[in-house]
Write a protein that holds these residues in place. Structure first.
Motif, PDB file in Angstrom:
ATOM      1  N   ALA A  29       0.846  -1.205   0.000  1.00  0.00           N
ATOM      2  CA  ALA A  29       0.000   0.000   0.000  1.00  0.00           C
ATOM      3  C   ALA A  29       0.874   1.246   0.000  1.00  0.00           C
ATOM      4  O   ALA A  29       1.698   1.432   0.899  1.00  0.00           O
ATOM      5  CB  ALA A  29      -0.925   0.015   1.210  1.00  0.00           C
ATOM      6  N   ASP A  30       0.718   2.099  -1.004  1.00  0.00           N
ATOM      7  CA  ASP A  30       1.430   3.372  -1.026  1.00  0.00           C
ATOM      8  C   ASP A  30       0.475   4.557  -1.068  1.00  0.00           C
ATOM      9  O   ASP A  30       0.897   5.699  -1.204  1.00  0.00           O
ATOM     10  CB  ASP A  30       2.411   3.446  -2.202  1.00  0.00           C
ATOM     11  CG  ASP A  30       1.736   3.229  -3.557  1.00  0.00           C
ATOM     12  OD1 ASP A  30       0.495   3.320  -3.633  1.00  0.00           O
ATOM     13  OD2 ASP A  30       2.466   2.975  -4.536  1.00  0.00           O
ATOM     14  N   SER A  31      -0.828   4.297  -0.925  1.00  0.00           N
ATOM     15  CA  SER A  31      -1.824   5.353  -0.963  1.00  0.00           C
ATOM     16  C   SER A  31      -3.057   4.926  -0.173  1.00  0.00           C
ATOM     17  O   SER A  31      -3.605   3.843  -0.402  1.00  0.00           O
ATOM     18  CB  SER A  31      -2.214   5.660  -2.411  1.00  0.00           C
ATOM     19  OG  SER A  31      -3.440   6.351  -2.494  1.00  0.00           O
ATOM     20  N   VAL A  32      -3.506   5.755   0.765  1.00  0.00           N
ATOM     21  CA  VAL A  32      -4.730   5.461   1.512  1.00  0.00           C
ATOM     22  C   VAL A  32      -5.931   5.468   0.573  1.00  0.00           C
ATOM     23  O   VAL A  32      -6.860   4.671   0.741  1.00  0.00           O
ATOM     24  CB  VAL A  32      -4.913   6.468   2.664  1.00  0.00           C
ATOM     25  CG1 VAL A  32      -6.311   6.374   3.264  1.00  0.00           C
ATOM     26  CG2 VAL A  32      -3.864   6.228   3.748  1.00  0.00           C
ATOM     27  N   ARG A  33      -5.899   6.339  -0.415  1.00  0.00           N
ATOM     28  CA  ARG A  33      -7.004   6.382  -1.382  1.00  0.00           C
ATOM     29  C   ARG A  33      -7.141   5.052  -2.116  1.00  0.00           C
ATOM     30  O   ARG A  33      -8.243   4.492  -2.214  1.00  0.00           O
ATOM     31  CB  ARG A  33      -6.781   7.512  -2.378  1.00  0.00           C
ATOM     32  CG  ARG A  33      -7.769   7.529  -3.551  1.00  0.00           C
ATOM     33  CD  ARG A  33      -7.489   8.696  -4.485  1.00  0.00           C
ATOM     34  NE  ARG A  33      -8.277   8.600  -5.698  1.00  0.00           N
ATOM     35  CZ  ARG A  33      -7.896   7.973  -6.795  1.00  0.00           C
ATOM     36  NH1 ARG A  33      -6.698   7.364  -6.827  1.00  0.00           N
ATOM     37  NH2 ARG A  33      -8.666   7.928  -7.858  1.00  0.00           N
ATOM     38  N   GLU A  34      -6.053   4.522  -2.624  1.00  0.00           N
ATOM     39  CA  GLU A  34      -6.108   3.247  -3.339  1.00  0.00           C
ATOM     40  C   GLU A  34      -6.478   2.113  -2.401  1.00  0.00           C
ATOM     41  O   GLU A  34      -7.194   1.176  -2.783  1.00  0.00           O
ATOM     42  CB  GLU A  34      -4.761   2.971  -4.016  1.00  0.00           C
ATOM     43  CG  GLU A  34      -4.422   3.917  -5.156  1.00  0.00           C
ATOM     44  CD  GLU A  34      -5.410   3.809  -6.312  1.00  0.00           C
ATOM     45  OE1 GLU A  34      -6.009   2.732  -6.484  1.00  0.00           O
ATOM     46  OE2 GLU A  34      -5.587   4.815  -7.029  1.00  0.00           O
ATOM     47  N   LEU A  35      -6.003   2.194  -1.164  1.00  0.00           N
ATOM     48  CA  LEU A  35      -6.339   1.189  -0.160  1.00  0.00           C
ATOM     49  C   LEU A  35      -7.851   1.192   0.089  1.00  0.00           C
ATOM     50  O   LEU A  35      -8.490   0.134   0.171  1.00  0.00           O
ATOM     51  CB  LEU A  35      -5.583   1.502   1.127  1.00  0.00           C
ATOM     52  CG  LEU A  35      -5.586   0.453   2.245  1.00  0.00           C
ATOM     53  CD1 LEU A  35      -4.827  -0.798   1.820  1.00  0.00           C
ATOM     54  CD2 LEU A  35      -4.961   1.050   3.504  1.00  0.00           C
ATOM     55  N   ALA A  39     -10.793  -1.632  -0.769  1.00  0.00           N
ATOM     56  CA  ALA A  39     -11.705  -2.128   0.258  1.00  0.00           C
ATOM     57  C   ALA A  39     -13.155  -2.028  -0.205  1.00  0.00           C
ATOM     58  O   ALA A  39     -13.970  -2.933   0.029  1.00  0.00           O
ATOM     59  CB  ALA A  39     -11.503  -1.347   1.557  1.00  0.00           C
ATOM     60  N   ILE A  40     -13.497  -0.925  -0.878  1.00  0.00           N
ATOM     61  CA  ILE A  40     -14.859  -0.746  -1.396  1.00  0.00           C
ATOM     62  C   ILE A  40     -15.180  -1.831  -2.416  1.00  0.00           C
ATOM     63  O   ILE A  40     -16.253  -2.455  -2.388  1.00  0.00           O
ATOM     64  CB  ILE A  40     -15.013   0.659  -2.019  1.00  0.00           C
ATOM     65  CG1 ILE A  40     -14.883   1.736  -0.937  1.00  0.00           C
ATOM     66  CG2 ILE A  40     -16.363   0.780  -2.735  1.00  0.00           C
ATOM     67  CD1 ILE A  40     -14.742   3.139  -1.493  1.00  0.00           C
ATOM     68  N   GLU A  41     -14.243  -2.086  -3.331  1.00  0.00           N
ATOM     69  CA  GLU A  41     -14.454  -3.113  -4.362  1.00  0.00           C
ATOM     70  C   GLU A  41     -14.589  -4.501  -3.749  1.00  0.00           C
ATOM     71  O   GLU A  41     -15.347  -5.340  -4.237  1.00  0.00           O
ATOM     72  CB  GLU A  41     -13.285  -3.086  -5.358  1.00  0.00           C
ATOM     73  CG  GLU A  41     -13.256  -1.858  -6.248  1.00  0.00           C
ATOM     74  CD  GLU A  41     -14.494  -1.764  -7.131  1.00  0.00           C
ATOM     75  OE1 GLU A  41     -14.742  -2.694  -7.938  1.00  0.00           O
ATOM     76  OE2 GLU A  41     -15.234  -0.768  -6.990  1.00  0.00           O
ATOM     77  N   LEU A  53      -3.872  -7.325   4.270  1.00  0.00           N
ATOM     78  CA  LEU A  53      -2.589  -7.100   3.596  1.00  0.00           C
ATOM     79  C   LEU A  53      -1.414  -7.418   4.520  1.00  0.00           C
ATOM     80  O   LEU A  53      -0.356  -7.860   4.078  1.00  0.00           O
ATOM     81  CB  LEU A  53      -2.492  -5.658   3.103  1.00  0.00           C
ATOM     82  CG  LEU A  53      -3.404  -5.282   1.933  1.00  0.00           C
ATOM     83  CD1 LEU A  53      -3.328  -3.784   1.654  1.00  0.00           C
ATOM     84  CD2 LEU A  53      -3.025  -6.052   0.674  1.00  0.00           C
ATOM     85  N   GLY A  54      -1.585  -7.149   5.804  1.00  0.00           N
ATOM     86  CA  GLY A  54      -0.516  -7.419   6.755  1.00  0.00           C
ATOM     87  C   GLY A  54       0.487  -6.282   6.847  1.00  0.00           C
ATOM     88  O   GLY A  54       0.468  -5.326   6.065  1.00  0.00           O
ATOM     89  N   LEU A  55       1.377  -6.384   7.844  1.00  0.00           N
ATOM     90  CA  LEU A  55       2.339  -5.327   8.119  1.00  0.00           C
ATOM     91  C   LEU A  55       3.754  -5.771   7.806  1.00  0.00           C
ATOM     92  O   LEU A  55       4.093  -6.952   7.907  1.00  0.00           O
ATOM     93  CB  LEU A  55       2.244  -4.913   9.590  1.00  0.00           C
ATOM     94  CG  LEU A  55       0.865  -4.449  10.076  1.00  0.00           C
ATOM     95  CD1 LEU A  55       0.919  -4.133  11.564  1.00  0.00           C
ATOM     96  CD2 LEU A  55       0.376  -3.259   9.281  1.00  0.00           C
ATOM     97  N   GLY A  56       4.575  -4.784   7.423  1.00  0.00           N
ATOM     98  CA  GLY A  56       5.964  -5.061   7.101  1.00  0.00           C
ATOM     99  C   GLY A  56       6.923  -4.276   7.978  1.00  0.00           C
ATOM    100  O   GLY A  56       6.745  -4.185   9.182  1.00  0.00           O
ATOM    101  N   GLN A  57       7.922  -3.701   7.352  1.00  0.00           N
ATOM    102  CA  GLN A  57       8.977  -2.979   8.058  1.00  0.00           C
ATOM    103  C   GLN A  57       8.410  -1.845   8.901  1.00  0.00           C
ATOM    104  O   GLN A  57       7.402  -1.238   8.562  1.00  0.00           O
ATOM    105  CB  GLN A  57       9.963  -2.412   7.028  1.00  0.00           C
ATOM    106  CG  GLN A  57      11.164  -1.705   7.618  1.00  0.00           C
ATOM    107  CD  GLN A  57      12.121  -1.211   6.536  1.00  0.00           C
ATOM    108  OE1 GLN A  57      11.922  -1.494   5.354  1.00  0.00           O
ATOM    109  NE2 GLN A  57      13.148  -0.478   6.932  1.00  0.00           N
ATOM    110  N   HIS A  58       9.095  -1.554  10.013  1.00  0.00           N
ATOM    111  CA  HIS A  58       8.641  -0.463  10.863  1.00  0.00           C
ATOM    112  C   HIS A  58       9.633   0.697  10.825  1.00  0.00           C
ATOM    113  O   HIS A  58      10.814   0.532  10.486  1.00  0.00           O
ATOM    114  CB  HIS A  58       8.407  -0.926  12.309  1.00  0.00           C
ATOM    115  CG  HIS A  58       9.660  -1.295  13.045  1.00  0.00           C
ATOM    116  ND1 HIS A  58      10.109  -2.593  13.152  1.00  0.00           N
ATOM    117  CD2 HIS A  58      10.556  -0.530  13.726  1.00  0.00           C
ATOM    118  CE1 HIS A  58      11.208  -2.626  13.848  1.00  0.00           C
ATOM    119  NE2 HIS A  58      11.512  -1.392  14.207  1.00  0.00           N
ATOM    120  N   HIS A  59       9.135   1.888  11.188  1.00  0.00           N
ATOM    121  CA  HIS A  59       9.932   3.113  11.175  1.00  0.00           C
ATOM    122  C   HIS A  59       9.698   3.885  12.469  1.00  0.00           C
ATOM    123  O   HIS A  59       8.668   3.732  13.129  1.00  0.00           O
ATOM    124  CB  HIS A  59       9.540   4.007   9.983  1.00  0.00           C
ATOM    125  CG  HIS A  59       9.655   3.327   8.657  1.00  0.00           C
ATOM    126  ND1 HIS A  59      10.751   3.477   7.831  1.00  0.00           N
ATOM    127  CD2 HIS A  59       8.798   2.497   8.000  1.00  0.00           C
ATOM    128  CE1 HIS A  59      10.573   2.777   6.721  1.00  0.00           C
ATOM    129  NE2 HIS A  59       9.398   2.171   6.811  1.00  0.00           N
TER     130      HIS A  59
END
Length: 330
Positions: A29-35, A39-41, A53-59
């Motif tokens: 995910a690189d955009s909340v809009r696309e995310l 979800a709507i679809e 989708l799950g979580l990856g690297q942390h910052h």
């Protein structure tokens, strides 16, 4: 669940889940809009989409904030497809300051149009579910080009007469491919305005709202508590200049969120699939009401525990983009 959008050191975008002092990348995910559109679809919610989708690297969250790599929590790749709007006189107590600003000189007993609209809201702003209540005041701020990221500067135009904060909540929306609006959640907002200009005449309200704004840094997914109490502060030269509590949430409003949303999205031109809407819900707390006049370099800080990190922005200086008698004639 609280989400942010941020940039990596190489400029790539990511969506992150806030977990204390860490931000975990949402995989793929690189955009909340696309995310949200995905979800709507899929016929699911935004939180479920993140879980799937799950979580990856942390910052390190503080580092992202300090380095200016946190973006607004919802945006659009084409600013023209993003609409920033708002409503006023929606909160209990919000009429007092506005009424004083719009009172006719020498006629303290006259009821202003602002007070009339506020009273209409008290009487009919919270209709039964499925019904339309009285419509609120509504205003246009601009498209996506007027959005300043968390930590950024508000460019105050040379014709401005004031540079005042407005601490409030914003609703963040995406229009689905089915032409329906979907609320992703809420964010802290600074609906920056020109109160001196507005005070001259309430018909200048539209002009006074055509300023930059900011919201975030976090998108709070889901419903809100009925009562919310936050703090609005102004800092000057590292010292606290002004501080006041601000209230929001349904218990402190004379309009329901459902009613405010209905009277925005009832217009067909606001239902273009894929578009993004940021809609500010109003406030009852302004430093302007306490006689504060901000200056370049002042820093606004709006905080509310339920929304995580505070929203911070500075007052900057904008350039003139247009001068009299410069319209080209063909």
């Amino acid at each position: 669940m609280r989400l942010v959008q941020f940039q990596l050191m190489d400029g790539q975008r990511r969506v992150g889940l806030v977990d204390g002092d860490r931000v975990h990348e949402v995989r793929g995910a690189d955009s909340v809009r696309e995310l949200a559109l995905a979800a709507i679809e899929a016929g699911t919610g935004l939180a479920r989409q993140v879980d799937d989708l799950g979580l990856g690297q942390h910052h390190d969250y503080l580092q992202l904030l300090d380095e200016g790599r946190i973006l607004p929590p919802l945006d659009h790749p084409d600013p023209a497809h993003m609409l920033v709007t708002g409503t006023g006189l929606t909160h209990l107590g919000s009429a007092a300051t506005r009424d004083k600003m719009h009172q006719q000189v020498g006629d303290e007993s006259a009821i202003t149009d602002s007070m009339k609209i506020f009273k209409w809201g008290l009487e009919g702003g919270k209709p039964a579910v499925g019904q339309a209540g009285v419509q609120p005041e509504w205003f246009y701020k601009g498209d996506g080009s007027i959005v300043v990221p968390p930590g950024g500067e508000f460019p105050v135009p040379p014709f401005a007469e004031d540079a005042g904060e407005e601490p409030e909540l914003g609703g963040l929306y995406v229009i689905g491919h089915d032409g329906k609006p979907y609320r992703l959640g809420f964010a802290l907002g600074n609906e920056f305005s020109d109160h001196v200009m507005e005070r001259k005449n309430y018909l200048y309200l539209a002009h006074s709202k055509l300023r930059h704004c900011s919201y975030g840094p976090e998108l709070r997914v889901g419903e809100l508590p009925q009562h919310l109490a936050g703090t609005s502060r102004i800092w000057r030269d590292g010292k606290l200049l002004w501080e006041r509590e601000f209230l929001s949430g349904a218990a402190n409003m004379c309009h329901s969120f459902d009613n405010l949303e209905y009277h925005h999205f009832k217009y067909a031109q606001f239902l273009r699939p894929g578009d993004v809407h940021i809609h500010f819900f109003g406030t009852a707390t302004l430093s302007f009401a306490d006689g504060i006049s901000t200056q370049v370099g002042d820093r606004f800080e709006i905080s509310l525990d339920e929304f995580g990190a505070p929203l911070s922005n500075r007052v900057g200086r904008g350039e003139a983009v247009f001068t009299p008698s410069t319209v080209g004639i063909l």
